[in-house]
Design a protein around this motif. Structure first.
Motif, PDB file in Angstrom:
ATOM      1  N   LEU A 138       0.845  -1.196   0.000  1.00 44.68           N
ATOM      2  CA  LEU A 138       0.000   0.000   0.000  1.00 44.68           C
ATOM      3  C   LEU A 138       0.877   1.241   0.000  1.00 44.68           C
ATOM      4  N   VAL A 139       0.683   2.065  -1.021  1.00 41.87           N
ATOM      5  CA  VAL A 139       1.475   3.294  -1.111  1.00 41.87           C
ATOM      6  C   VAL A 139       0.539   4.482  -0.927  1.00 41.87           C
ATOM      7  N   ALA A 140       0.733   5.217   0.154  1.00 41.63           N
ATOM      8  CA  ALA A 140      -0.097   6.419   0.386  1.00 41.63           C
ATOM      9  C   ALA A 140       0.239   7.468  -0.659  1.00 41.63           C
ATOM     10  N   SER A 141      -0.759   8.279  -1.024  1.00 37.44           N
ATOM     11  CA  SER A 141      -0.537   9.291  -2.068  1.00 37.44           C
ATOM     12  C   SER A 141       0.560  10.276  -1.658  1.00 37.44           C
ATOM     13  N   MET A 142       0.743  10.482  -0.347  1.00 41.66           N
ATOM     14  CA  MET A 142       1.810  11.352   0.148  1.00 41.66           C
ATOM     15  C   MET A 142       3.188  10.883  -0.306  1.00 41.66           C
ATOM     16  N   GLU A 143       3.319   9.573  -0.641  1.00 42.19           N
ATOM     17  CA  GLU A 143       4.637   9.045  -0.973  1.00 42.19           C
ATOM     18  C   GLU A 143       4.885   8.960  -2.477  1.00 42.19           C
ATOM     19  N   GLN A 144       3.922   9.421  -3.260  1.00 45.26           N
ATOM     20  CA  GLN A 144       4.068   9.360  -4.716  1.00 45.26           C
ATOM     21  C   GLN A 144       4.885  10.543  -5.231  1.00 45.26           C
ATOM     22  N   VAL A 145       5.724  10.270  -6.226  1.00 43.91           N
ATOM     23  CA  VAL A 145       6.382  11.375  -6.922  1.00 43.91           C
ATOM     24  C   VAL A 145       5.342  12.019  -7.833  1.00 43.91           C
ATOM     25  N   GLU A 146       5.173  13.312  -7.684  1.00 47.87           N
ATOM     26  CA  GLU A 146       4.147  14.062  -8.423  1.00 47.87           C
ATOM     27  C   GLU A 146       4.780  15.277  -9.070  1.00 47.87           C
ATOM     28  N   GLU A 147       3.977  15.960  -9.875  1.00 45.09           N
ATOM     29  CA  GLU A 147       4.397  17.231 -10.444  1.00 45.09           C
ATOM     30  C   GLU A 147       3.294  18.260 -10.194  1.00 45.09           C
ATOM     31  N   THR A 148       3.684  19.486  -9.885  1.00 46.69           N
ATOM     32  CA  THR A 148       2.688  20.535  -9.679  1.00 46.69           C
ATOM     33  C   THR A 148       3.086  21.803 -10.428  1.00 46.69           C
ATOM     34  N   TYR A 149       2.076  22.619 -10.694  1.00 44.95           N
ATOM     35  CA  TYR A 149       2.292  23.903 -11.365  1.00 44.95           C
ATOM     36  C   TYR A 149       2.295  25.014 -10.318  1.00 44.95           C
ATOM     37  N   GLY A 174       8.335  16.191  -7.084  1.00 45.95           N
ATOM     38  CA  GLY A 174       8.806  15.619  -5.828  1.00 45.95           C
ATOM     39  C   GLY A 174       7.752  14.772  -5.159  1.00 45.95           C
ATOM     40  N   ILE A 175       8.133  14.125  -4.085  1.00 51.76           N
ATOM     41  CA  ILE A 175       7.210  13.282  -3.324  1.00 51.76           C
ATOM     42  C   ILE A 175       6.179  14.184  -2.646  1.00 51.76           C
ATOM     43  N   GLY A 176       4.913  13.926  -2.949  1.00 54.39           N
ATOM     44  CA  GLY A 176       3.829  14.690  -2.313  1.00 54.39           C
ATOM     45  C   GLY A 176       3.858  16.173  -2.585  1.00 54.39           C
ATOM     46  N   VAL A 177       4.436  16.564  -3.716  1.00 52.88           N
ATOM     47  CA  VAL A 177       4.674  18.004  -3.952  1.00 52.88           C
ATOM     48  C   VAL A 177       3.382  18.819  -4.082  1.00 52.88           C
ATOM     49  N   VAL A 178       2.291  18.214  -4.537  1.00 57.49           N
ATOM     50  CA  VAL A 178       1.067  18.999  -4.750  1.00 57.49           C
ATOM     51  C   VAL A 178       0.548  19.554  -3.416  1.00 57.49           C
ATOM     52  N   ALA A 179       0.345  18.674  -2.450  1.00 59.14           N
ATOM     53  CA  ALA A 179      -0.179  19.115  -1.149  1.00 59.14           C
ATOM     54  C   ALA A 179       0.867  19.910  -0.379  1.00 59.14           C
ATOM     55  N   SER A 180       2.110  19.482  -0.459  1.00 55.12           N
ATOM     56  CA  SER A 180       3.169  20.176   0.278  1.00 55.12           C
ATOM     57  C   SER A 180       3.341  21.609  -0.216  1.00 55.12           C
ATOM     58  N   ALA A 181       3.248  21.809  -1.524  1.00 50.22           N
ATOM     59  CA  ALA A 181       3.375  23.166  -2.081  1.00 50.22           C
ATOM     60  C   ALA A 181       2.256  24.059  -1.564  1.00 50.22           C
ATOM     61  N   ARG A 182       1.041  23.519  -1.459  1.00 49.34           N
ATOM     62  CA  ARG A 182      -0.087  24.300  -0.928  1.00 49.34           C
ATOM     63  C   ARG A 182       0.193  24.719   0.514  1.00 49.34           C
ATOM     64  N   GLY A 202      -0.608  27.713  -6.599  1.00 49.58           N
ATOM     65  CA  GLY A 202      -0.194  26.306  -6.677  1.00 49.58           C
ATOM     66  C   GLY A 202      -1.377  25.425  -6.981  1.00 49.58           C
ATOM     67  N   SER A 203      -1.184  24.421  -7.829  1.00 54.11           N
ATOM     68  CA  SER A 203      -2.269  23.514  -8.212  1.00 54.11           C
ATOM     69  C   SER A 203      -2.857  22.831  -6.983  1.00 54.11           C
ATOM     70  N   ASP A 204      -4.189  22.566  -7.032  1.00 55.67           N
ATOM     71  CA  ASP A 204      -4.840  21.959  -5.866  1.00 55.67           C
ATOM     72  C   ASP A 204      -4.984  20.441  -5.971  1.00 55.67           C
ATOM     73  N   SER A 205      -4.570  19.845  -7.099  1.00 53.59           N
ATOM     74  CA  SER A 205      -4.627  18.384  -7.235  1.00 53.59           C
ATOM     75  C   SER A 205      -3.616  17.955  -8.303  1.00 53.59           C
ATOM     76  N   PRO A 206      -3.184  16.685  -8.272  1.00 54.20           N
ATOM     77  CA  PRO A 206      -2.282  16.195  -9.332  1.00 54.20           C
ATOM     78  C   PRO A 206      -2.890  16.356 -10.724  1.00 54.20           C
TER      79      PRO A 206
END
Ligand code: RTP
Length: 135
Positions: free
Chosen positions: A1-12, A84-92, A123-127
């Motif tokens: 189980l991989v929590a979404s917080m641990e996914q590599v994502e991209e944000t604007y 980065g890992i969890g960058v969408v929520a972390s950037a917010r 900052g984007s609010d979702s992936p």
């Protein structure tokens, strides 16, 4: 189980015209770099009205929409993609609450702004929106 917080994502992330005009580009980039995120794209861009309306289309019914479009097209913005890992929520979190007077000290808006209509950065609010907005 991989929590979404641990996914590599991209944000604007976009430094808005007030942030560029006030000389806060380096400050904003520095905060994302220090956190550990990777800058994967950057350009200075003067946003045309039709693209600004498309970017903020979810807010079209709001009373402040015309003011928002005038503001965002009033001068150049800095458009960036960050990875980065969890960058969408972390950037917010790094950016802070929409109203800078309610944003916590330590956040970009909490430290650097006072007005909702001049809140320095987007900052984007979702992936999904991250992908759409980078495009
Ligand atoms: P952003 O999209 O810029 O990251 O902002 P957000 O999610 O924190 O806030 P949202 O509700 O999506 O609003 C987008 C931008 O519209 C402007 N705004 N003005 N009452 C007002 O005058 C008002 N409310 C929102 C702000 O520039 C906000 O960031």
């Amino acid at each position: 189980l991989v929590a979404s917080m641990e996914q590599v994502e991209e944000t604007y992330i976009m430094i808005k015209p007030d942030g560029v005009q006030r000389g806060l580009v380096g400050e904003v980039i520095s905060r994302f770099e220090k956190k550990g995120f990777k800058l994967t794209g950057l350009k200075l861009f003067h946003c045309p009205k039709d693209l600004a309306e498309e970017h903020y289309k979810d807010l079209k019914s709001k009373s402040f929409f015309p003011k928002l479009i005038d503001y965002i097209t009033s001068g150049p913005v800095v458009c960036m993609s960050w990875e980065g890992i969890g960058v969408v929520a972390s950037a917010r979190k790094l950016i802070g609450a929409t109203n800078p007077l309610q944003a916590e000290p330590g956040t970009i808006r909490g430290d650097l702004a006072v007005q909702t209509g001049r809140n320095v950065v987007h900052g984007s609010d979702s992936p999904e929106n991250g992908k759409r907005e980078i495009g």
